[in-house]
Design a protein around this motif. Structure first.
Motif, PDB file in Angstrom:
ATOM      1  N   ARG A  10       0.860  -1.179   0.000  1.00  0.00           N
ATOM      2  CA  ARG A  10       0.000   0.000   0.000  1.00  0.00           C
ATOM      3  C   ARG A  10       0.894   1.226   0.000  1.00  0.00           C
ATOM      4  O   ARG A  10       1.703   1.407   0.905  1.00  0.00           O
ATOM      5  N   ILE A  11       0.718   2.043  -1.027  1.00  0.00           N
ATOM      6  CA  ILE A  11       1.500   3.271  -1.162  1.00  0.00           C
ATOM      7  C   ILE A  11       0.572   4.444  -0.884  1.00  0.00           C
ATOM      8  O   ILE A  11      -0.440   4.612  -1.558  1.00  0.00           O
ATOM      9  N   PHE A  12       0.913   5.223   0.116  1.00  0.00           N
ATOM     10  CA  PHE A  12       0.131   6.403   0.476  1.00  0.00           C
ATOM     11  C   PHE A  12       0.766   7.618  -0.192  1.00  0.00           C
ATOM     12  O   PHE A  12       1.910   7.963   0.081  1.00  0.00           O
ATOM     13  N   VAL A  23       3.867  13.475  -2.908  1.00  0.00           N
ATOM     14  CA  VAL A  23       4.862  12.856  -2.038  1.00  0.00           C
ATOM     15  C   VAL A  23       4.413  11.440  -1.679  1.00  0.00           C
ATOM     16  O   VAL A  23       3.333  11.261  -1.117  1.00  0.00           O
ATOM     17  N   PRO A  24       5.239  10.426  -1.995  1.00  0.00           N
ATOM     18  CA  PRO A  24       4.926   9.066  -1.520  1.00  0.00           C
ATOM     19  C   PRO A  24       5.450   8.927  -0.090  1.00  0.00           C
ATOM     20  O   PRO A  24       6.555   8.468   0.144  1.00  0.00           O
ATOM     21  N   TYR A  25       4.646   9.352   0.879  1.00  0.00           N
ATOM     22  CA  TYR A  25       5.171   9.499   2.230  1.00  0.00           C
ATOM     23  C   TYR A  25       5.227   8.202   3.016  1.00  0.00           C
ATOM     24  O   TYR A  25       5.959   8.098   3.992  1.00  0.00           O
ATOM     25  N   LYS A  26       4.477   7.175   2.599  1.00  0.00           N
ATOM     26  CA  LYS A  26       4.521   5.917   3.357  1.00  0.00           C
ATOM     27  C   LYS A  26       4.172   4.759   2.435  1.00  0.00           C
ATOM     28  O   LYS A  26       3.244   4.846   1.635  1.00  0.00           O
ATOM     29  N   THR A  27       4.927   3.671   2.549  1.00  0.00           N
ATOM     30  CA  THR A  27       4.624   2.443   1.821  1.00  0.00           C
ATOM     31  C   THR A  27       4.661   1.292   2.818  1.00  0.00           C
ATOM     32  O   THR A  27       5.645   1.123   3.531  1.00  0.00           O
ATOM     33  N   LEU A  28       3.566   0.554   2.888  1.00  0.00           N
ATOM     34  CA  LEU A  28       3.479  -0.603   3.774  1.00  0.00           C
ATOM     35  C   LEU A  28       3.521  -1.860   2.938  1.00  0.00           C
ATOM     36  O   LEU A  28       2.817  -1.974   1.934  1.00  0.00           O
ATOM     37  N   MET A  29       4.344  -2.817   3.357  1.00  0.00           N
ATOM     38  CA  MET A  29       4.470  -4.075   2.635  1.00  0.00           C
ATOM     39  C   MET A  29       4.241  -5.226   3.593  1.00  0.00           C
ATOM     40  O   MET A  29       4.769  -5.237   4.696  1.00  0.00           O
ATOM     41  N   GLY A  30       3.456  -6.194   3.167  1.00  0.00           N
ATOM     42  CA  GLY A  30       3.229  -7.383   3.970  1.00  0.00           C
ATOM     43  C   GLY A  30       3.218  -8.611   3.083  1.00  0.00           C
ATOM     44  O   GLY A  30       2.881  -8.537   1.903  1.00  0.00           O
ATOM     45  N   TYR A  31       3.574  -9.756   3.639  1.00  0.00           N
ATOM     46  CA  TYR A  31       3.726 -10.959   2.839  1.00  0.00           C
ATOM     47  C   TYR A  31       2.853 -12.090   3.363  1.00  0.00           C
ATOM     48  O   TYR A  31       2.913 -12.441   4.530  1.00  0.00           O
ATOM     49  N   GLY A  32       2.027 -12.631   2.472  1.00  0.00           N
ATOM     50  CA  GLY A  32       1.350 -13.884   2.754  1.00  0.00           C
ATOM     51  C   GLY A  32       0.123 -13.830   3.636  1.00  0.00           C
ATOM     52  O   GLY A  32      -0.308 -14.850   4.152  1.00  0.00           O
ATOM     53  N   VAL A  46       8.217   1.709   4.702  1.00  0.00           N
ATOM     54  CA  VAL A  46       9.209   2.645   4.201  1.00  0.00           C
ATOM     55  C   VAL A  46       8.562   4.021   4.151  1.00  0.00           C
ATOM     56  O   VAL A  46       7.425   4.151   3.710  1.00  0.00           O
ATOM     57  N   TYR A  47       9.300   5.015   4.599  1.00  0.00           N
ATOM     58  CA  TYR A  47       8.807   6.387   4.546  1.00  0.00           C
ATOM     59  C   TYR A  47       9.645   7.188   3.562  1.00  0.00           C
ATOM     60  O   TYR A  47      10.839   6.923   3.392  1.00  0.00           O
ATOM     61  N   GLY A  48       9.036   8.165   2.922  1.00  0.00           N
ATOM     62  CA  GLY A  48       9.752   9.028   1.995  1.00  0.00           C
ATOM     63  C   GLY A  48       9.196  10.427   2.043  1.00  0.00           C
ATOM     64  O   GLY A  48       8.075  10.641   2.493  1.00  0.00           O
ATOM     65  N   ALA A  64       9.589   1.633  -6.932  1.00  0.00           N
ATOM     66  CA  ALA A  64      10.999   1.265  -7.092  1.00  0.00           C
ATOM     67  C   ALA A  64      11.636   0.987  -5.737  1.00  0.00           C
ATOM     68  O   ALA A  64      12.359  -0.010  -5.561  1.00  0.00           O
ATOM     69  N   LYS A  65      11.370   1.851  -4.766  1.00  0.00           N
ATOM     70  CA  LYS A  65      11.915   1.637  -3.415  1.00  0.00           C
ATOM     71  C   LYS A  65      11.336   0.373  -2.802  1.00  0.00           C
ATOM     72  O   LYS A  65      12.056  -0.414  -2.173  1.00  0.00           O
ATOM     73  N   ALA A  66      10.033   0.156  -2.979  1.00  0.00           N
ATOM     74  CA  ALA A  66       9.397  -1.048  -2.435  1.00  0.00           C
ATOM     75  C   ALA A  66      10.005  -2.303  -3.051  1.00  0.00           C
ATOM     76  O   ALA A  66      10.250  -3.287  -2.345  1.00  0.00           O
ATOM     77  N   ARG A  67      10.255  -2.271  -4.360  1.00  0.00           N
ATOM     78  CA  ARG A  67      10.861  -3.441  -5.017  1.00  0.00           C
ATOM     79  C   ARG A  67      12.239  -3.752  -4.441  1.00  0.00           C
ATOM     80  O   ARG A  67      12.609  -4.913  -4.299  1.00  0.00           O
ATOM     81  N   GLU A  68      13.021  -2.712  -4.115  1.00  0.00           N
ATOM     82  CA  GLU A  68      14.337  -2.915  -3.499  1.00  0.00           C
ATOM     83  C   GLU A  68      14.191  -3.627  -2.150  1.00  0.00           C
ATOM     84  O   GLU A  68      14.927  -4.564  -1.850  1.00  0.00           O
ATOM     85  N   VAL A  69      13.248  -3.152  -1.342  1.00  0.00           N
ATOM     86  CA  VAL A  69      13.028  -3.748  -0.018  1.00  0.00           C
ATOM     87  C   VAL A  69      12.524  -5.181  -0.155  1.00  0.00           C
ATOM     88  O   VAL A  69      12.980  -6.083   0.543  1.00  0.00           O
ATOM     89  N   ILE A  70      11.590  -5.388  -1.077  1.00  0.00           N
ATOM     90  CA  ILE A  70      11.040  -6.726  -1.300  1.00  0.00           C
ATOM     91  C   ILE A  70      12.140  -7.685  -1.741  1.00  0.00           C
ATOM     92  O   ILE A  70      12.235  -8.814  -1.238  1.00  0.00           O
TER      93      ILE A  70
END
Length: 97
Positions: A10-12, A23-32, A46-48, A64-70
């Motif tokens: 989820r990209i806020f 501004v993409p100020y927050k991205t939440l990532m969860g798995y499964g 991740v915050y930006g 792009a940042k989320a893909r790096e973290v993933i």
């Protein structure tokens, strides 16, 4: 039949300065966990604060940042294993005094 797990992101995106900056100020990532985003051993956030003149550029930067973290956290996750959800939010207007 085994159901393949997905990474939910989820990209806020916040609109600032009356539409001149995004501004993409927050991205939440969860798995499964279905459509739930979890934080902790099976998730990440991740915050930006970078500003972009075009909303799509802000979304692309957050992805792009989320893909790096993933890639670092969840080995072997392909692009088709990621579900993106973009949440538009507007910055609060300043209060006139």
């Amino acid at each position: 039949m085994t159901v393949k797990k997905k990474v939910m992101c989820r990209i806020f995106i916040e609109e600032r300065k009356h539409g001149t900056a995004w501004v993409p100020y927050k991205t939440l990532m969860g798995y499964g966990m279905g459509n739930r985003v979890i934080i902790g051993s099976r998730g990440e956030h991740v915050y930006g604060g970078a500003e972009f003149g075009i909303k799509e550029h802000a979304v692309d930067a957050a992805k792009a940042k989320a893909r790096e973290v993933i890639a670092a956290k969840f080995e072997g996750v392909a692009e088709e294993d990621i579900e993106w959800a973009i949440v538009d939010e507007a910055a609060p207007l300043p209060i006139a005094v």
